[in-house]
Design a protein around this motif. Structure first.
Motif, PDB file in Angstrom:
ATOM      1  N   PRO A 180      46.608  84.766  29.510  1.00 22.86           N
ATOM      2  CA  PRO A 180      45.725  83.591  29.982  1.00 22.86           C
ATOM      3  C   PRO A 180      45.651  82.463  28.670  1.00 22.86           C
ATOM      4  CG  PRO A 180      44.315  85.399  29.704  1.00 22.86           C
ATOM      5  CD  PRO A 180      45.900  86.048  29.548  1.00 22.86           C
ATOM      6  N   GLY A 181      45.709  83.004  27.552  1.00 22.92           N
ATOM      7  CA  GLY A 181      45.434  81.845  26.500  1.00 22.92           C
ATOM      8  C   GLY A 181      44.167  81.741  25.864  1.00 22.92           C
ATOM      9  N   PRO A 182      44.214  81.245  24.602  1.00 22.35           N
ATOM     10  CA  PRO A 182      42.714  81.061  23.759  1.00 22.35           C
ATOM     11  C   PRO A 182      42.017  79.974  24.551  1.00 22.35           C
ATOM     12  CG  PRO A 182      44.474  80.096  22.577  1.00 22.35           C
ATOM     13  CD  PRO A 182      45.371  81.142  23.539  1.00 22.35           C
ATOM     14  N   GLY A 183      42.710  79.065  25.344  1.00 23.86           N
ATOM     15  CA  GLY A 183      41.855  78.021  25.687  1.00 23.86           C
ATOM     16  C   GLY A 183      41.199  78.062  27.179  1.00 23.86           C
ATOM     17  N   VAL A 184      41.667  79.188  27.846  1.00 24.23           N
ATOM     18  CA  VAL A 184      41.156  79.543  29.136  1.00 24.23           C
ATOM     19  C   VAL A 184      39.714  79.778  29.322  1.00 24.23           C
ATOM     20  CG1 VAL A 184      41.058  80.882  31.169  1.00 24.23           C
ATOM     21  CG2 VAL A 184      43.285  80.095  30.130  1.00 24.23           C
ATOM     22  N   GLY A 185      39.106  80.433  28.236  1.00 23.74           N
ATOM     23  CA  GLY A 185      37.667  80.807  28.238  1.00 23.74           C
ATOM     24  C   GLY A 185      37.010  79.372  28.055  1.00 23.74           C
ATOM     25  N   ALA A 205      45.116  74.175  28.160  1.00 27.50           N
ATOM     26  CA  ALA A 205      44.699  75.066  29.070  1.00 27.50           C
ATOM     27  C   ALA A 205      44.289  74.336  30.486  1.00 27.50           C
ATOM     28  CB  ALA A 205      43.572  76.019  28.895  1.00 27.50           C
ATOM     29  N   VAL A 206      43.652  73.260  30.330  1.00 32.84           N
ATOM     30  CA  VAL A 206      43.330  72.540  31.506  1.00 32.84           C
ATOM     31  C   VAL A 206      44.497  71.970  32.108  1.00 32.84           C
ATOM     32  CG1 VAL A 206      42.058  70.396  32.436  1.00 32.84           C
ATOM     33  CG2 VAL A 206      40.879  72.035  30.907  1.00 32.84           C
ATOM     34  N   SER A 207      45.283  70.990  31.192  1.00 27.64           N
ATOM     35  CA  SER A 207      46.523  70.343  31.426  1.00 27.64           C
ATOM     36  C   SER A 207      47.522  71.368  32.162  1.00 27.64           C
ATOM     37  CB  SER A 207      47.352  69.974  30.627  1.00 27.64           C
ATOM     38  OG  SER A 207      48.340  69.203  30.735  1.00 27.64           O
ATOM     39  N   LEU A 208      47.656  72.634  31.732  1.00 30.02           N
ATOM     40  CA  LEU A 208      48.597  73.655  32.505  1.00 30.02           C
ATOM     41  C   LEU A 208      48.243  73.935  33.643  1.00 30.02           C
ATOM     42  CD1 LEU A 208      49.718  75.570  29.318  1.00 30.02           C
ATOM     43  CD2 LEU A 208      51.130  74.197  30.680  1.00 30.02           C
ATOM     44  N   ALA A 209      46.735  74.256  33.840  1.00 29.18           N
ATOM     45  CA  ALA A 209      46.236  74.778  35.310  1.00 29.18           C
ATOM     46  C   ALA A 209      46.380  73.748  36.185  1.00 29.18           C
ATOM     47  CB  ALA A 209      44.811  75.038  34.880  1.00 29.18           C
TER      48      ALA A 209
END
Length: 333
Positions: A180-185, A205-209
């Motif tokens: 899920p990556g370090p930016g998800v939290g 993370a926001v951009s990818l989501a």
């Protein structure tokens, strides 16, 4: 010497008021800037038509930076003067979004950026400029986010381009460094766009989501994330992970292998020391899968980082990409 004597082309900055992007729930501006390189002699030869290379920029980058910071205009002038490539039109659309980039994909939140790039943009350019308006005279390339977008668009829109070259393509396949990556939290804890935009990993993370697991009703970002916050850790959300995984070229290639077989040529490359850790292993995996399906391609790993050998007269665009398109695009009417 070539830098001093190269005839100068010029860059036209225009805007496309996108009907496709109009009214998107994510609040992305449908009026998109497009920078277009026209080679020296374009105005003096009104009967001549040119092939077009569409070049897709990377995450948090844009068309203006490609020309004004990366030096694309000077590079193209020099390459044409040196015979690296014959005169052509180069188009760079601005697909930077509120959260760094469209990822060149259709999204229920951001809008249909893939359709915009592969359909609306091409129709606009063919109408506004003297292009050779046929697939055989059309190329597609990009770096990083743009490299990944190049591969996804080639798979999704067969018969649109004759040749495709992806530089350091991002997110060709799943990898634990970003899923899920370090930016998800931090993204799950953020309550505003400003919070998400402060840190690069959170922004990504926001951009990818928003690109790969959009949910216009989800607040505050219009997306579901591949993780959820537990009491003291990040729990994975399998259903969202599946959406990201299945959107990657490693998983879409088996569905659309004929799309890449239609290309005259397909190439991609990456630096062995790329700081974006998922790129080297997923590029190798993708090349292996292409070989399984018998799809002719060139895949090269070179000594370099994510952006160390891309632009400039010694970089990959000048030395490899432009000669590739000079060989594989149709320059004849």
């Amino acid at each position: 010497m070539a830098a001093q004597t190269a005839p100068a082309g010029h860059v036209v900055v225009t805007h496309l008021d996108s009907k496709l992007l109009h009214g998107n729930p994510g609040g992305e501006n449908p009026r998109r800037r497009v920078s277009v390189y026209l080679p020296a002699g374009y105005e003096a030869s009104p009967s001549q038509h040119y092939p077009v290379l569409y070049y897709l920029h990377g995450f948090t980058w844009n068309d203006s930076l490609i020309f004004n910071q990366d030096g694309m205009k000077t590079l193209l002038d020099q390459a044409i003067a040196a015979g690296q490539i014959r005169p052509l039109i180069v188009v760079v659309p601005d697909e930077q979004t509120r959260f760094g980039g469209s990822w060149y994909t259709n999204s229920a939140t951001n809008g249909p950026w893939a359709d915009f790039t592969a359909r609306e943009l091409i129709a606009f350019i063919d109408k506004q400029f003297r292009t050779l308006a046929k697939p055989g005279s059309r190329g597609l390339a990009g770096h990083s986010m743009g490299g990944g977008g190049t591969v996804r668009l080639a798979l999704a829109y067969p018969g649109t381009w004759a040749a495709v070259y992806a530089l350091s393509p991002a997110f060709l396949g799943p990898h634990p460094s970003y899923l899920p990556g370090p930016g998800v939290g931090p993204a799950l804890r953020a309550t505003s766009a400003a919070e998400a935009q402060r840190v690069h990993t959170t922004l990504a993370a926001v951009s990818l989501a928003r690109a790969f697991s959009p949910n216009p009703k989800a607040t505050p970002f219009g997306a579901n994330f591949p993780g959820s916050l537990g009491a003291d850790s990040l729990a994975r959300r399998d259903a969202v992970l599946a959406r990201w995984v299945l959107a990657s070229p490693l998983y879409t290639l088996p569905i659309h292998p004929a799309a890449l077989r239609q290309l005259r040529a397909f190439a991609f490359d990456w630096g062995a020391q790329d700081e974006v850790k998922h790129i080297p292993p997923t590029c190798r995996q993708f090349s292996n899968l292409l070989a399984v399906y018998g799809i002719q391609h060139t895949a090269e790993e070179y000594e370099g980082t994510h952006g160390s050998r891309i632009m400039g007269s010694t970089g990959r665009v000048y030395q490899q990409v432009l000669p590739f398109f000079n060989k594989h695009l149709d320059f004849s009417p």
